[in-house]
Scaffold this active site. Structure first.
Site, PDB file in Angstrom:
ATOM      1  N   ASP A   1      -5.609  -0.352   5.938  1.00  0.00           N
ATOM      2  CA  ASP A   1      -6.408  -0.772   7.092  1.00  0.00           C
ATOM      3  C   ASP A   1      -7.621   0.131   7.286  1.00  0.00           C
ATOM      4  OD1 ASP A   1      -4.252  -2.399   7.273  1.00  0.00           O
ATOM      5  OD2 ASP A   1      -3.456  -1.539   9.123  1.00  0.00           O
TER       6      ASP A   1
ATOM      7  N   ASP B   1       0.828  -1.229   0.000  1.00  0.00           N
ATOM      8  CA  ASP B   1       0.000   0.000   0.000  1.00  0.00           C
ATOM      9  C   ASP B   1       0.853   1.265   0.000  1.00  0.00           C
ATOM     10  OD1 ASP B   1       0.660  -0.358   2.703  1.00  0.00           O
ATOM     11  OD2 ASP B   1      -1.378  -0.014   3.473  1.00  0.00           O
TER      12      ASP B   1
END
Ligand code: GLA
Length: 390
Positions: A177, A42
């Site tokens: 997340d 990410d």
């Protein structure tokens, strides 16, 4: 099942809230997450494939008339209070940081924040790589947006929750997340492009397959420092490459050829770290195609390869995680397995044929406990919706 758990927890925190603060709270649920494949990609502007799960943080909250914040962590039996104007990261306990960090983002945006009372409860295991902190950050951001009538969209709230983690928890996390917690959709995984933030829901048909999380119960003490080190290592490689290829802005743009030419000669370790990321971004893209074609076994094979890369190349596994993945590797009922999240402890994610789950647990639990002297706990996860008002 999920509904019953949610209702039970909501009733508990609402009662607790009324006892301590009086009045009726707003009740929010914000989930933890799993990630099927695409780890440490990410913050390198690659892709990830997470999903929100049945374990979640729950917040009972209401505004006050003054500038004080009063917090209660129901599970821990701890309280914390601070004035809005004196908010800063707390050193000795962790949990208030996730709430305060989220509240602080409203101030930073120039939004007039008010004091608030909140009771927190969570069944996302702490330190298990299931994003217990992101769940609290998203719950708080969502709740304050609602109470203050700020009208922020979910994506804006995801970014604020991520900043809360950076600024109050000191972990320079990527966006996965918080994105998964806020944007999750029942029975779907999210293919997220972490560069453009474009995303696509891919149905995850679980017929006959269970998502089994095996918790090493190793508390990942290295996690935040080594996590930040990995980010720095990736950044260093980009600096070297950019001297020759100025259009490159992240490992997303990097090829193996560029690594051979510009990184290997500088530093072998950093080269290996980057090689993993380049491979992992490719693996995820192919894994999504597997999923769309219903070829879960092909995805499972890639999960094992991801684990090997995370362990041998990216250096974020530990012997307990390796034990769990090695143990299940030759089991017919296990389709794929790997460590999940930041690493250095926490859980492995396993895709297991339903009929084999019980037998697997019976075998792996005593084997792990004998080998490591640590308890093995496990969770069978379902994929649920993201942050919501209960
Ligand atoms: C942690 C971070 C995420 C991501 C993962 C590794 O969970 O919070 O942003 O980088 O590690 O994939």
């Amino acid at each position: 099942m999920q509904k019953e758990v949610t209702n039970k927890i909501a009733t508990t925190i609402a009662e607790k809230f009324r006892q301590i603060f009086q009045g009726e709270p707003l009740l929010i649920r914000s989930p933890g997450r799993v990630n099927l494949i695409g780890e440490h990609t990410d913050y390198n502007e690659g892709f990830v494939l997470p999903a929100a799960i049945d374990k979640a943080a729950y917040l009972a909250i209401s505004l006050r008339d003054d500038e004080e914040i009063h917090l209660v962590a129901h599970d821990l039996n701890e309280t914390f209070s601070v004035n809005i104007n004196e908010m800063k990261p707390v050193g000795d306990i962790n949990w208030p940081n996730f709430i305060l960090g989220a509240a602080a983002q409203f101030l930073k945006k120039g939004i007039q924040l008010k004091g608030f009372n909140a009771v927190l409860m969570s069944d996302v295991p702490i330190g298990a790589g299931m994003s217990s902190s992101a769940a609290i950050e998203c719950a708080t951001t969502f709740a304050l947006n609602e109470l203050l009538h700020t009208g922020l969209d979910r994506l804006e709230m995801v970014k604020m929750a991520q900043k809360a983690e950076h600024e109050y928890a000191g972990v320079m996390c990527g966006i996965m997340d918080q994105f998964a917690s806020m944007m999750g959709k029942k029975n779907n995984v999210i293919k997220l492009d972490c560069r453009s933030l474009e995303y696509e829901y891919i149905p995850f048909r679980l017929e006959g397959i269970k998502i089994l999380l095996l918790n090493t119960n190793v508390k990942h003490s290295l996690a935040s420092s080594e996590y930040n080190t990995r980010r720095t290592e990736c950044g260093k490689a980009i600096e070297w490459i950019r001297k020759h290829e100025p259009e490159v802005s992240s490992l997303r743009d990097v090829t193996i050829d560029m690594l051979n030419k510009h990184v290997l000669i500088e530093d072998q370790l950093i080269d290996m770290r980057c090689r993993f990321i380049v491979q992992e971004i490719k693996r995820l893209t192919e894994g999504c195609e597997d999923l769309k074609l219903g070829n879960i076994h092909a995805l499972g094979k890639k999960m094992f390869l991801t684990h090997r890369g995370l362990s041998e190349m990216y250096g974020v596994s530990c012997k307990e995680l390796d034990f769990l993945v090695n143990f299940v590797h030759s089991k017919n009922e296990v389709i794929g397995a790997r460590m999940m999240g930041g690493g250095f402890g926490g859980c492995t994610i396993n895709l297991v044929m339903e009929e084999g789950v019980e037998q697997l647990i019976t075998e792996i639990k005593p084997a792990y406990e004998t080998a490591t002297n640590l308890p093995l706990t496990y969770y069978i996860s379902s994929i649920e919706n993201g942050t919501e008002i209960i």
